[in-house]
Design an enzyme around this catalytic site. Structure first.
Site, PDB file in Angstrom:
ATOM      1  N   TYR A 187      -2.815  -1.129  10.345  1.00 14.68           N
ATOM      2  CA  TYR A 187      -2.846  -1.396   8.895  1.00 14.68           C
ATOM      3  C   TYR A 187      -1.523  -0.981   8.245  1.00 14.68           C
ATOM      4  O   TYR A 187      -0.888  -1.767   7.538  1.00 14.68           O
ATOM      5  CB  TYR A 187      -4.024  -0.664   8.243  1.00 14.68           C
ATOM      6  CG  TYR A 187      -4.087  -0.884   6.747  1.00 14.68           C
ATOM      7  CD1 TYR A 187      -4.610  -2.071   6.231  1.00 14.68           C
ATOM      8  CD2 TYR A 187      -3.588   0.059   5.856  1.00 14.68           C
ATOM      9  CE1 TYR A 187      -4.643  -2.295   4.857  1.00 14.68           C
ATOM     10  CE2 TYR A 187      -3.618  -0.151   4.493  1.00 14.68           C
ATOM     11  CZ  TYR A 187      -4.148  -1.330   3.995  1.00 14.68           C
ATOM     12  OH  TYR A 187      -4.169  -1.553   2.636  1.00 14.68           O
ATOM     13  N   SER A 205       0.872  -1.180   0.000  1.00 19.18           N
ATOM     14  CA  SER A 205       0.000   0.000   0.000  1.00 19.18           C
ATOM     15  C   SER A 205       0.905   1.225   0.000  1.00 19.18           C
ATOM     16  O   SER A 205       2.092   1.115   0.348  1.00 19.18           O
ATOM     17  CB  SER A 205      -0.859  -0.032   1.267  1.00 19.18           C
ATOM     18  OG  SER A 205      -1.401   1.230   1.547  1.00 19.18           O
TER      19      SER A 205
HETATM   20  N1  NAP Z   1      -8.837  -0.509  -1.914  1.00 26.45           N
HETATM   21  C1  NAP Z   1      -7.822   0.253  -1.505  1.00 26.45           C
HETATM   22  O1  NAP Z   1      -7.960   1.485  -1.387  1.00 26.45           O
HETATM   23  C2  NAP Z   1      -6.498  -0.377  -1.196  1.00 26.45           C
HETATM   24  C3  NAP Z   1      -5.374   0.482  -1.091  1.00 26.45           C
HETATM   25  C4  NAP Z   1      -4.129  -0.088  -0.817  1.00 26.45           C
HETATM   26  C5  NAP Z   1      -4.003  -1.456  -0.660  1.00 26.45           C
HETATM   27  N2  NAP Z   1      -5.122  -2.249  -0.763  1.00 26.45           N
HETATM   28  C6  NAP Z   1      -4.938  -3.698  -0.561  1.00 26.45           C
HETATM   29  O2  NAP Z   1      -5.442  -4.383  -1.674  1.00 26.45           O
HETATM   30  C7  NAP Z   1      -5.811  -5.706  -1.278  1.00 26.45           C
HETATM   31  C8  NAP Z   1      -7.179  -6.053  -1.824  1.00 26.45           C
HETATM   32  O3  NAP Z   1      -8.146  -5.199  -1.223  1.00 26.45           O
HETATM   33  P1  NAP Z   1      -9.426  -4.641  -2.008  1.00 26.45           P
HETATM   34  O4  NAP Z   1      -9.300  -3.175  -2.042  1.00 26.45           O
HETATM   35  O5  NAP Z   1      -9.610  -5.358  -3.288  1.00 26.45           O
HETATM   36  O6  NAP Z   1     -10.569  -4.990  -0.948  1.00 26.45           O
HETATM   37  P2  NAP Z   1     -11.935  -5.816  -1.076  1.00 26.45           P
HETATM   38  O7  NAP Z   1     -12.713  -5.371  -2.265  1.00 26.45           O
HETATM   39  O8  NAP Z   1     -12.570  -5.690   0.262  1.00 26.45           O
HETATM   40  O9  NAP Z   1     -11.440  -7.311  -1.326  1.00 26.45           O
HETATM   41  C9  NAP Z   1     -10.792  -8.037  -0.321  1.00 26.45           C
HETATM   42  C10 NAP Z   1     -10.750  -9.508  -0.695  1.00 26.45           C
HETATM   43  O10 NAP Z   1     -10.063 -10.206   0.340  1.00 26.45           O
HETATM   44  C11 NAP Z   1     -10.850 -11.303   0.804  1.00 26.45           C
HETATM   45  N3  NAP Z   1     -10.627 -11.488   2.227  1.00 26.45           N
HETATM   46  C12 NAP Z   1     -10.688 -10.558   3.209  1.00 26.45           C
HETATM   47  N4  NAP Z   1     -10.458 -11.106   4.399  1.00 26.45           N
HETATM   48  C13 NAP Z   1     -10.227 -12.433   4.190  1.00 26.45           C
HETATM   49  C14 NAP Z   1      -9.949 -13.540   5.024  1.00 26.45           C
HETATM   50  N5  NAP Z   1      -9.868 -13.408   6.371  1.00 26.45           N
HETATM   51  N6  NAP Z   1      -9.788 -14.760   4.475  1.00 26.45           N
HETATM   52  C15 NAP Z   1      -9.892 -14.912   3.137  1.00 26.45           C
HETATM   53  N7  NAP Z   1     -10.157 -13.906   2.293  1.00 26.45           N
HETATM   54  C16 NAP Z   1     -10.324 -12.681   2.804  1.00 26.45           C
HETATM   55  C17 NAP Z   1     -12.302 -10.888   0.482  1.00 26.45           C
HETATM   56  O11 NAP Z   1     -13.118 -12.036   0.205  1.00 26.45           O
HETATM   57  P3  NAP Z   1     -14.160 -12.734   1.199  1.00 26.45           P
HETATM   58  O12 NAP Z   1     -14.862 -11.642   1.947  1.00 26.45           O
HETATM   59  O13 NAP Z   1     -15.023 -13.562   0.305  1.00 26.45           O
HETATM   60  O14 NAP Z   1     -13.301 -13.570   2.077  1.00 26.45           O
HETATM   61  C18 NAP Z   1     -12.123 -10.119  -0.820  1.00 26.45           C
HETATM   62  O15 NAP Z   1     -12.131 -11.005  -1.905  1.00 26.45           O
HETATM   63  C19 NAP Z   1      -5.705  -5.728   0.254  1.00 26.45           C
HETATM   64  O16 NAP Z   1      -4.500  -6.348   0.637  1.00 26.45           O
HETATM   65  C20 NAP Z   1      -5.685  -4.258   0.632  1.00 26.45           C
HETATM   66  O17 NAP Z   1      -5.018  -4.034   1.845  1.00 26.45           O
HETATM   67  C21 NAP Z   1      -6.348  -1.741  -1.029  1.00 26.45           C
END
Ligand code: NAP
Length: 256
Positions: A151, A138
């Site tokens: 985080y 991130s």
């Molecule tokens: N969106 C942002 O602004 C942002 C910025 C920087 C970094 N990131 C990083 O990008 C990555 C993806 O996030 P996203 O933005 O795509 O969020 P998201 O739309 O909430 O997707 C998160 C995914 O992770 C899975 N997940 C969460 N907790 C889990 C668990 N305990 N066991 C198994 N699966 C789990 C969820 O699936 P289920 O609920 O079906 O398990 C979902 O498929 C993360 O590492 C996040 O920290 C995001």
């Protein structure tokens, strides 16, 4: 054609990665919690692409998650060429008010499981002389973040771990890439109640764009990539400015 294991595939950046790898003809193993969504994702992908799709429904915060993944992969007789450690979530707010149980789960998913899955699949990749690992960090990997301290600390680990491992693996045929996105339009902000923060109002990228940047740089074997010009500038300022200046700015950006 590679066999690609991706965690966190049911929404957001992970889902966009699945689409990207599938459209390039790779076989996919999906890992998330929501079994119904995984089943639907498998059916949908197999109807559109000539690829094999398996899924593992598990909560990565559970103690036996990595053992369960290992058993499944072994029972299918598969080896993993590409590992995408993407699953993650946030628990934002003043540390004295945040939920410890969620924070400890975050440490498990972002640090423990990412490390264990890398340890699990890396020896096979080295033996075959080929492999790619993509860890999702991130912009928070570069700066301590008041109102989001756990985080940002977990994501600092992801960056440091990936950077060091990249160097260790030089010449092995295996590369580790750390992708650092900034605010991205997924369920992430909504789940963490931070959609209304300045961070998610100023400049938000689409998950497909972030995944395309990650995919291209992974293929090139790049060490670290920050997604988007705005985020690159943010990271540059975090590198140049003292923490006493960066801290209040970061705090202001994630203030609910
Ligand atoms: N969106 C942002 O602004 C942002 C910025 C920087 C970094 N990131 C990083 O990008 C990555 C993806 O996030 P996203 O933005 O795509 O969020 P998201 O739309 O909430 O997707 C998160 C995914 O992770 C899975 N997940 C969460 N907790 C889990 C668990 N305990 N066991 C198994 N699966 C789990 C969820 O699936 P289920 O609920 O079906 O398990 C979902 O498929 C993360 O590492 C996040 O920290 C995001």
């Amino acid at each position: 054609m590679d066999t690609v294991l991706i965690t966190g595939t049911t929404s957001g950046i992970g889902k966009a990665f699945v689409e990207k790898f599938a459209s390039m003809g790779n076989n996919i193993i999906l890992v998330s919690r929501n079994r119904d969504k995984l089943q639907q994702q498998q059916i949908d992908l197999q109807s559109r692409y000539q690829i094999s799709v398996e899924y593992i429904s598990c909560d990565l915060a559970e103690v036996d998650a990595v053992d369960m993944i290992m058993e499944k992969i072994q029972s299918w007789g598969l080896s993993i060429d590409v590992l995408v450690n993407n699953a993650g979530f946030n628990e934002a707010g003043c540390f004295t008010n945040t939920n410890l149980s969620k924070e400890l789960d975050m440490i498990k998913v972002h640090i423990k499981v990412l490390t264990a899955l890398t340890k699990l699949f890396l020896p096979g990749m080295i033996e075959r002389g080929y492999g790619r690992i993509l860890n999702i960090g991130s912009t928070g990997s570069y700066m301590p973040c008041p109102n989001d301290v756990v985080y940002a600390a977990t994501k600092a680990y992801v960056l440091s771990f990936s950077n060091g491992l990249y160097q260790e693996l030089k010449g092995s045929g295996v590369t580790v890439t750390c992708l650092c996105p900034g605010a991205t339009q997924t369920l992430f902000a909504e789940k963490a109640n931070i959609s209304n923060t300045l961070l998610f109002k100023l400049f938000v990228m689409q998950p497909e764009v972030v995944a395309a940047i990650g995919y291209n740089n992974l293929q090139k074997g790049k060490r670290v990539v920050t997604a988007g010009l705005y985020n690159k500038l943010l990271v540059l300022s975090a590198k140049l400015l003292p923490v006493s200046i960066i801290n209040p700015i970061a705090q202001w950006m994630v203030k609910v």
